[in-house]
Design a protein around this motif. Structure first.
Motif, mmCIF file in Angstrom:
data_model
loop_
_atom_site.group_PDB
_atom_site.id
_atom_site.type_symbol
_atom_site.label_atom_id
_atom_site.label_comp_id
_atom_site.label_asym_id
_atom_site.label_seq_id
_atom_site.Cartn_x
_atom_site.Cartn_y
_atom_site.Cartn_z
ATOM 1 N N GLY A 173 3.349 9.287 -4.437
ATOM 2 C CA GLY A 173 2.051 8.855 -4.887
ATOM 3 C C GLY A 173 2.396 7.585 -5.541
ATOM 4 O O GLY A 173 1.345 7.125 -6.428
ATOM 5 N N ASP A 196 0.689 -1.221 0.046
ATOM 6 C CA ASP A 196 0.052 -0.176 0.026
ATOM 7 C C ASP A 196 0.911 1.409 0.014
ATOM 8 O O ASP A 196 1.874 1.386 0.963
ATOM 9 C CB ASP A 196 -0.781 -0.012 1.336
ATOM 10 C CG ASP A 196 -1.840 1.072 1.304
ATOM 11 O OD1 ASP A 196 -1.607 2.074 0.479
ATOM 12 O OD2 ASP A 196 -2.659 1.039 2.171
ATOM 13 N N HIS A 197 0.760 2.203 -0.975
ATOM 14 C CA HIS A 197 1.401 3.366 -0.984
ATOM 15 C C HIS A 197 0.580 4.612 -0.849
ATOM 16 O O HIS A 197 1.241 5.631 -1.295
ATOM 17 C CB HIS A 197 2.138 3.446 -2.450
ATOM 18 C CG HIS A 197 3.359 2.489 -2.661
ATOM 19 N ND1 HIS A 197 3.117 1.232 -2.958
ATOM 20 C CD2 HIS A 197 4.439 2.618 -2.516
ATOM 21 C CE1 HIS A 197 4.473 0.543 -3.146
ATOM 22 N NE2 HIS A 197 5.107 1.203 -2.819
ATOM 23 N N ARG A 198 -0.513 4.437 -0.028
ATOM 24 C CA ARG A 198 -1.230 5.600 -0.040
ATOM 25 C C ARG A 198 -0.217 6.779 0.976
ATOM 26 O O ARG A 198 -0.616 8.146 0.764
ATOM 27 C CB ARG A 198 -2.557 5.299 1.055
ATOM 28 C CG ARG A 198 -3.479 4.819 0.315
ATOM 29 C CD ARG A 198 -4.718 4.462 0.904
ATOM 30 N NE ARG A 198 -4.428 3.333 1.948
ATOM 31 C CZ ARG A 198 -5.359 2.617 2.649
ATOM 32 N NH1 ARG A 198 -6.595 3.289 2.572
ATOM 33 N NH2 ARG A 198 -4.939 1.670 3.573
ATOM 34 N N ASP A 199 0.632 6.387 1.619
ATOM 35 C CA ASP A 199 1.439 7.463 2.471
ATOM 36 C C ASP A 199 2.704 7.846 1.714
ATOM 37 O O ASP A 199 3.504 8.560 2.435
ATOM 38 C CB ASP A 199 1.760 6.662 3.996
ATOM 39 C CG ASP A 199 0.319 6.626 4.771
ATOM 40 O OD1 ASP A 199 -0.471 7.662 4.443
ATOM 41 O OD2 ASP A 199 0.606 5.783 5.656
#
Length: 698
Positions: free
Chosen positions: A167, A160-163
């Protein structure tokens, strides 16, 4: 025993399987880069090792995650390499596998706090190898993920790369240029009247050491010996020594002493174990070049330690040149030079050039004294630092008249490049990206007690915290007044940091001009001016600063400019700002709210609401600021938010000659004779380095 077994297995692993056996991946700019796994089971025909070809589209540090199922109850370790390159210390190259894992993503190595990581210098296809130790090992690597983002977290079959400040994208390198930083090239020939040689394999301490054929063998032959001007101590390339190299003696201004290398092959390595690898104390006029230094990563030894230890200003050494030195995997600091805190000042005339520091637990390159005169007339040029914990990448502390030029830092654990307690320091043409984890996680930091200094033409991007932090630290005094005054920050680019520009606390009487800043994401700000009450954590507010002709861009909920309540009343001036809200619906700026929570500081006061302006006319009427502001797409030469690596990427943010920004009126230069005169009082002691102008031209 487990680590030793892994080392043996590396030696017997044999050749990499043919290309037909590799799982190739197509290139992508999306993170993570994924690869298929395989079974690591030496006893059942699967084999202890497999290889995968991965296409990595950008240089930098890539973090390695593997999703593993362990089919047994024993703890194991997976060793890894990229293109045959492994970490110097085996414990950093081992992924820790706990027993009875079931489809678990893991990345931690046997060095606490460090994840598995590989370094990529050039984009393209690279061969990743994984290997397990133990004849009875039975592990299944279900998936492999490589990412640039430390903040990525496991999520099902992927990360998960939401943080991620980038981007979830890999940044394509800019067009080929000379990006600065370390270049792996030997220095020129050593010229010295008398040369002493060391050969770790063929030497003999009973010999004279004066020729390669009569070389000494051990460091003991050098340690404690007092060398004379125009002497040279040369270690044979390819050699490896354990212990501390501790020569003594001083050269003269016309006859320096050299510590370096001879022969062909890789740099000679000095491994200090639990102590410093190379230590020189209170000596003058030394050149140290073309060495590789390391220590026990679990200890406290520094790689190269050149220090002034005597108290008082009358004993400071002078003349030190460090060039072509590589420092890695040290438990302490990679390259540590200067004075001793609260005991001595520092070294005059120090140059650190074309050096590399990486994966050091105490910091990369650190030069310090203990007040603003701690070390003087120094240069740090063309150096690189990555994956350093402790004090981060490159840290300048306690000095004056210092130039940092064309340095590159990335993936450090605290700050990439920073200085504090300094006078007339210039940071020029440097790049910093993807600082992460604990602490401030920033790109560039002009910290407290910094006066009459300059940051110019620097590039920051995708750091997990700020890009440029410009700050004082209240109105108290430590070794100098903690306010930072009469500084200039100009012609810099910051992209997708958090925030890109953060002007905070008692940063006063300074100029922030001609910078381009871009932010992405809800509630982010491209240019943020804030603080908190004086006396609380020191605190304070920016005051009497001029913000001129900055280009401030926001998208996806980011606001171009944010100025909290107190700085609006501290005589700060904004003029010529260009605002671009790249996606409709968001404000151009927020003004006059409370950027800190009074209740969190124990203060009984309301938290002030923000005034949000979407038109320049409303903003000007309400604030009296920015008479020459502009708004809209500025018309850059290249695409905005490109996310490229390399100083040449900054060229994309020049205005097109026929574009709106190029045609817009500009505020007059805030570098006025009056400002220069106020700045000059801080520089009345000496003019400083010839390479640093005593004052920038108006």
């Amino acid at each position: 025993m487990m680590q030793a077994a892994v080392l043996v297995l590396w030696l017997v692993a044999g050749a990499i399987p043919p290309a037909s056996a590799l799982a190739a991946l197509s290139g992508s700019d999306r993170l993570p880069i994924m690869a298929t796994g395989g079974r690591l089971h030496p006893g059942k025909g699967s084999g202890p090792l497999f290889s995968r070809t991965v296409t990595l589209p950008t240089p930098g540090v890539w973090y390695l995650w593997v999703r593993v199922t362990s089919n047994e109850g024993e703890p194991r370790a997976i060793a890894y390499d990229l293109d045959g390159v492994r970490p110097r210390h085996p414990s950093r190259g081992l992924i820790n596998v706990e027993p009875y894992l079931k489809s678990a993503w893991i990345a931690n190595t046997f060095v606490p706090g460090f994840r598995a990581e590989v370094r990529v210098e050039k984009p393209g296809d690279h061969v990743l190898r994984l290997k397990v130790e133990g004849e009875d090992a039975d592990l299944t690597v279900e998936r492999i993920a490589l990412t640039l983002a430390w903040s990525a977290r496991p999520a099902g079959d992927t990360l998960d790369h939401r943080d991620d400040p980038g981007g979830g994208r890999a940044f394509l390198p800019a067009d080929a240029d000379d990006p600065g930083g370390f270049h792996d090239a030997p220095s020129g020939p050593v010229t010295a009247t008398r040369r002493f040689h060391l050969d770790a394999e063929g030497g003999d301490d009973a010999r004279s050491g004066l020729e390669p054929a009569s070389a000494w063998r051990t460091l003991d032959r050098v340690n404690g010996r007092v060398f004379s001007p125009d002497d040279a101590i040369l270690l044979k390339r390819g050699g490896h020594w354990h212990g501390t190299l501790r020569p003594a003696g001083s050269g003269t201004a016309s006859a320096w002493i050299t510590l370096g290398a001879y022969g062909e092959g890789p740099r000679p390595v000095v491994d200090g174990g639990g102590a410093d690898a190379v230590a020189i104390r209170d000596e003058s006029f030394w050149t140290i070049r073309d060495l590789e230094v390391t220590t026990d990563p679990g200890g406290e030894g520094n790689g190269l330690s050149v220090r002034a230890t005597r108290s008082g200003t009358g004993s400071r050494p002078q003349g030190l040149r460090i060039t072509g030195v590589v420092a890695s995997d040290c438990g302490g600091i990679g390259i540590h030079a200067g004075g001793t805190w609260e005991a001595s000042d520092g070294i005059d005339g120090m140059v650190i050039e074309n050096c590399l520091a990486y994966q050091n637990r105490g910091g990369g390159i650190i030069v310090e004294g203990w007040h603003q005169g701690g070390w003087r007339d120094g240069i740090i040029r063309n150096c690189s630092a990555w994956s350093n914990a402790g004090w981060g990448g490159i840290y300048l502390n306690g000095g004056r008249h210092v130039l940092m030029d064309r340095c590159r830092t990335d993936a450090n654990y605290f700050l990439n490049q920073w200085f504090w307690n300094a006078l007339n320091v210039t940071m020029r043409r440097c790049e910093a990206w993807r600082c992460h984890t604990s602490g401030e996680r920033g790109g560039f930091d002009l910290d407290y007690s910094v006066n009459a200094s300059v940051i110019e033409d620097c590039y920051s991007h995708h750091n997990e915290h700020y890009g440029f932090m410009l700050m004082g630290n209240g109105n108290t005094t430590e070794v100098a007044p903690k306010t930072s005054r009469h500084n200039l920050v100009r012609r810099c680019v910051a992209e997708d940091d958090r925030p890109p520009f953060w002007v905070i606390e008692t940063f006063e009487d300074s100029i922030v001009a001609d910078n381009t800043v871009l932010a992405t994401g809800n509630n982010a700000a491209a240019m943020e001016v804030s603080g908190w009450p004086d006396g609380i954590g020191d605190g304070g507010w920016p005051a009497r600063c001029v913000f001129a002709n900055n280009v401030c861009c926001g998208r996806r909920g980011a606001v171009p400019v944010s100025v909290d309540a107190e700085p609006t009343r501290q005589e700060n001036l904004f003029n010529g700002t260009w605002f671009w809200q790249a996606e409709s619906g968001g404000p151009l700026l927020r003004w006059g709210g409370t950027n800190w929570d009074p209740a969190a500081w124990g203060i009984k006061a309301p938290k002030l609401p923000w005034k949000k302006f979407s038109s320049l006319a409303d903003y000007r009427r309400a604030t009296g600021q920015d008479a020459l502001a502009g708004v809209g797409d500025p018309g850059f030469v290249g695409p905005a938010w490109r996310g490229a690596i390399g100083l040449s990427a900054m060229a994309a943010y020049r205005p097109r000659p026929d574009g709106p920004l190029a045609r817009a009126p500009r505020a007059p230069s805030p570098v006025t004779p009056a400002w220069l005169a106020a700045r000059a009082k801080y520089l009345s002691d000496t003019p400083g380095l010839a390479e640093i102008p005593a004052a920038p031209a108006p």
